[in-house]
Design a protein around this motif. Structure first.
Motif, mmCIF file in Angstrom:
data_model
loop_
_atom_site.group_PDB
_atom_site.id
_atom_site.type_symbol
_atom_site.label_atom_id
_atom_site.label_comp_id
_atom_site.label_asym_id
_atom_site.label_seq_id
_atom_site.Cartn_x
_atom_site.Cartn_y
_atom_site.Cartn_z
ATOM 1 N N VAL A 25 0.685 -1.428 -0.287
ATOM 2 C CA VAL A 25 -0.479 -0.558 -0.202
ATOM 3 C C VAL A 25 1.186 0.979 0.121
ATOM 4 C CG1 VAL A 25 -2.082 0.965 1.263
ATOM 5 C CG2 VAL A 25 -1.369 -1.203 1.340
ATOM 6 N N THR A 26 0.643 2.420 -0.574
ATOM 7 C CA THR A 26 1.433 3.821 -1.342
ATOM 8 C C THR A 26 0.337 4.794 -0.436
ATOM 9 O OG1 THR A 26 2.533 2.836 -2.628
ATOM 10 C CG2 THR A 26 2.559 5.261 -2.163
ATOM 11 N N GLY A 27 0.344 5.711 0.124
ATOM 12 C CA GLY A 27 -1.061 6.854 0.355
ATOM 13 C C GLY A 27 0.240 8.439 0.105
ATOM 14 N N GLU A 28 -0.887 8.864 -0.792
ATOM 15 C CA GLU A 28 -0.213 10.738 -0.436
ATOM 16 C C GLU A 28 -1.603 11.550 0.167
ATOM 17 O OE1 GLU A 28 -0.560 11.230 -4.813
ATOM 18 O OE2 GLU A 28 -0.382 9.160 -5.466
ATOM 19 N N VAL A 29 -0.317 12.220 0.897
ATOM 20 C CA VAL A 29 -1.189 12.995 1.729
ATOM 21 C C VAL A 29 -0.857 14.636 1.405
ATOM 22 C CG1 VAL A 29 -0.272 13.927 4.244
ATOM 23 C CG2 VAL A 29 -0.081 11.449 3.584
ATOM 24 N N GLU A 30 -1.772 15.524 1.849
ATOM 25 C CA GLU A 30 -1.290 16.298 1.417
ATOM 26 C C GLU A 30 -1.773 17.432 2.405
ATOM 27 O OE1 GLU A 30 -3.799 17.392 -1.600
ATOM 28 O OE2 GLU A 30 -2.605 15.971 -3.505
ATOM 29 N N LYS A 31 -1.705 18.628 2.486
ATOM 30 C CA LYS A 31 -2.369 19.679 3.221
ATOM 31 C C LYS A 31 -3.398 19.672 3.067
ATOM 32 C CE LYS A 31 1.726 21.374 5.790
ATOM 33 N NZ LYS A 31 2.327 22.373 6.375
ATOM 34 N N ASP A 32 -4.770 20.278 3.804
ATOM 35 C CA ASP A 32 -5.594 21.152 4.298
ATOM 36 C C ASP A 32 -5.919 21.726 5.145
ATOM 37 O OD1 ASP A 32 -8.402 21.580 3.884
ATOM 38 O OD2 ASP A 32 -8.891 19.173 3.569
ATOM 39 N N GLU A 33 -5.993 23.013 5.107
ATOM 40 C CA GLU A 33 -5.954 24.253 5.904
ATOM 41 C C GLU A 33 -4.867 23.378 6.921
ATOM 42 O OE1 GLU A 33 -10.263 24.174 7.411
ATOM 43 O OE2 GLU A 33 -10.866 24.954 5.387
ATOM 44 N N GLY A 34 -3.860 23.490 6.922
ATOM 45 C CA GLY A 34 -2.121 23.051 7.158
ATOM 46 C C GLY A 34 -2.621 21.788 8.434
ATOM 47 N N VAL A 35 -3.365 21.425 7.959
ATOM 48 C CA VAL A 35 -4.038 20.022 8.732
ATOM 49 C C VAL A 35 -2.717 18.514 7.469
ATOM 50 C CG1 VAL A 35 -5.148 18.061 9.656
ATOM 51 C CG2 VAL A 35 -5.554 20.300 10.201
ATOM 52 N N LEU A 36 -2.504 17.978 7.729
ATOM 53 C CA LEU A 36 -1.957 16.402 6.505
ATOM 54 C C LEU A 36 -3.277 16.030 6.813
ATOM 55 C CD1 LEU A 36 1.650 16.097 7.965
ATOM 56 C CD2 LEU A 36 0.938 16.875 6.265
ATOM 57 N N VAL A 37 -3.791 15.831 6.020
ATOM 58 C CA VAL A 37 -4.515 14.544 5.077
ATOM 59 C C VAL A 37 -4.101 13.084 3.887
ATOM 60 C CG1 VAL A 37 -7.236 14.196 4.443
ATOM 61 C CG2 VAL A 37 -6.278 16.426 5.963
ATOM 62 N N ILE A 38 -4.703 12.575 4.259
ATOM 63 C CA ILE A 38 -4.926 11.438 2.942
ATOM 64 C C ILE A 38 -5.895 11.085 2.606
ATOM 65 C CG2 ILE A 38 -4.399 8.888 2.854
ATOM 66 C CD1 ILE A 38 -4.168 8.523 6.138
ATOM 67 N N LYS A 39 -5.116 11.557 1.173
ATOM 68 C CA LYS A 39 -6.121 11.887 -0.037
ATOM 69 C C LYS A 39 -5.996 11.056 -1.006
ATOM 70 C CE LYS A 39 -6.854 16.101 0.440
ATOM 71 N NZ LYS A 39 -8.011 17.222 0.116
ATOM 72 N N ARG A 40 -4.919 10.017 -1.405
ATOM 73 C CA ARG A 40 -5.288 8.800 -2.312
ATOM 74 C C ARG A 40 -3.687 7.524 -1.646
ATOM 75 N NH1 ARG A 40 -4.581 13.210 -4.034
ATOM 76 N NH2 ARG A 40 -2.486 13.964 -3.759
ATOM 77 N N ILE A 41 -4.816 6.565 -1.693
ATOM 78 C CA ILE A 41 -4.602 4.958 -1.052
ATOM 79 C C ILE A 41 -4.028 3.587 -2.468
ATOM 80 C CG2 ILE A 41 -4.263 3.045 -0.050
ATOM 81 C CD1 ILE A 41 -6.449 4.757 2.232
ATOM 82 N N HIS A 42 -2.858 3.352 -2.565
ATOM 83 C CA HIS A 42 -3.241 2.760 -4.220
ATOM 84 C C HIS A 42 -2.821 1.204 -3.569
ATOM 85 C CE1 HIS A 42 -2.606 1.283 -7.902
ATOM 86 N NE2 HIS A 42 -1.158 0.668 -7.530
ATOM 87 N N VAL A 43 -3.560 0.188 -3.791
ATOM 88 C CA VAL A 43 -2.950 -0.806 -3.407
ATOM 89 C C VAL A 43 -2.169 -1.856 -4.736
ATOM 90 C CG1 VAL A 43 -4.323 -3.234 -2.347
ATOM 91 C CG2 VAL A 43 -4.456 -0.821 -1.268
ATOM 92 N N VAL A 44 -1.549 -2.627 -4.170
ATOM 93 C CA VAL A 44 -0.573 -3.477 -5.743
ATOM 94 C C VAL A 44 -0.664 -4.535 -4.731
ATOM 95 C CG1 VAL A 44 1.190 -4.196 -6.966
ATOM 96 C CG2 VAL A 44 0.473 -1.198 -6.864
ATOM 97 N N TYR A 45 -2.036 -5.791 -5.290
ATOM 98 C CA TYR A 45 -1.684 -6.869 -5.220
ATOM 99 C C TYR A 45 -0.684 -7.878 -6.051
ATOM 100 C CZ TYR A 45 -6.435 -6.203 -3.126
ATOM 101 O OH TYR A 45 -7.050 -5.464 -2.676
ATOM 102 N N GLU A 46 0.294 -8.571 -5.322
ATOM 103 C CA GLU A 46 1.112 -9.184 -6.115
ATOM 104 C C GLU A 46 0.040 -11.223 -5.577
ATOM 105 O OE1 GLU A 46 5.424 -8.442 -4.501
ATOM 106 O OE2 GLU A 46 5.538 -7.094 -5.278
ATOM 107 N N LEU A 47 0.273 -11.592 -6.367
ATOM 108 C CA LEU A 47 -0.154 -12.868 -6.419
ATOM 109 C C LEU A 47 0.620 -13.890 -8.049
ATOM 110 C CD1 LEU A 47 -2.976 -14.537 -5.769
ATOM 111 C CD2 LEU A 47 -4.024 -13.567 -8.029
ATOM 112 N N LYS A 48 0.472 -15.140 -7.264
ATOM 113 C CA LYS A 48 1.133 -15.582 -7.489
ATOM 114 C C LYS A 48 -0.015 -17.218 -7.971
ATOM 115 C CE LYS A 48 5.032 -15.811 -4.469
ATOM 116 N NZ LYS A 48 6.407 -16.192 -3.338
ATOM 117 N N ALA A 49 -0.614 -16.921 -9.247
ATOM 118 C CA ALA A 49 -1.149 -18.137 -9.598
ATOM 119 C C ALA A 49 -0.902 -18.390 -10.886
ATOM 120 C CB ALA A 49 -2.738 -16.953 -9.755
ATOM 121 N N ASP A 50 -1.886 -19.880 -11.207
ATOM 122 C CA ASP A 50 -1.350 -20.107 -13.104
ATOM 123 C C ASP A 50 -2.050 -19.348 -13.940
ATOM 124 O OD1 ASP A 50 -0.076 -22.450 -11.511
ATOM 125 O OD2 ASP A 50 -1.876 -23.304 -11.480
#
Length: 87
Positions: A25-50
């Motif tokens: 998981v990777t998250g992106e944080v931005e300031k919103d009125e001087g407060v750090l806020v999580i704006k985006r989350i990206h999840v990369v699934y790594e899968l071993k499958a046929d």
């Protein structure tokens, strides 16, 4: 979210346990009125499958978020995206 994705795969006969599925998981944080806020989350699934399971994996990936409690709780205020990569 990884648990929901893995459970949905398992329900369709695609093994996801024993280290076959992991989520990074990777998250992106931005300031919103001087407060750090999580704006985006990206999840990369790594899968071993046929390769024979590719179509089912893509179908499950396309619907799993709507069945995930974490996604449904956060998606109204944080942009959440996912992708599947072969491990």
């Amino acid at each position: 979210m990884t648990g929901t994705f893995g459970g949905a795969l398992e329900a369709r006969g695609i093994p996801a346990g024993e280290g076959r599925l992991s989520g990074h998981v990777t998250g992106e944080v931005e300031k919103d009125e001087g407060v750090l806020v999580i704006k985006r989350i990206h999840v990369v699934y790594e899968l071993k499958a046929d390769a024979e399971h590719d179509e089912t994996i893509e179908r499950v990936h396309g619907m799993h978020a709507s069945k995930c409690p974490v996604y449904r709780t956060l998606s109204g205020c944080i942009d959440i995206t996912t992708e599947v990569r072969r491990a």
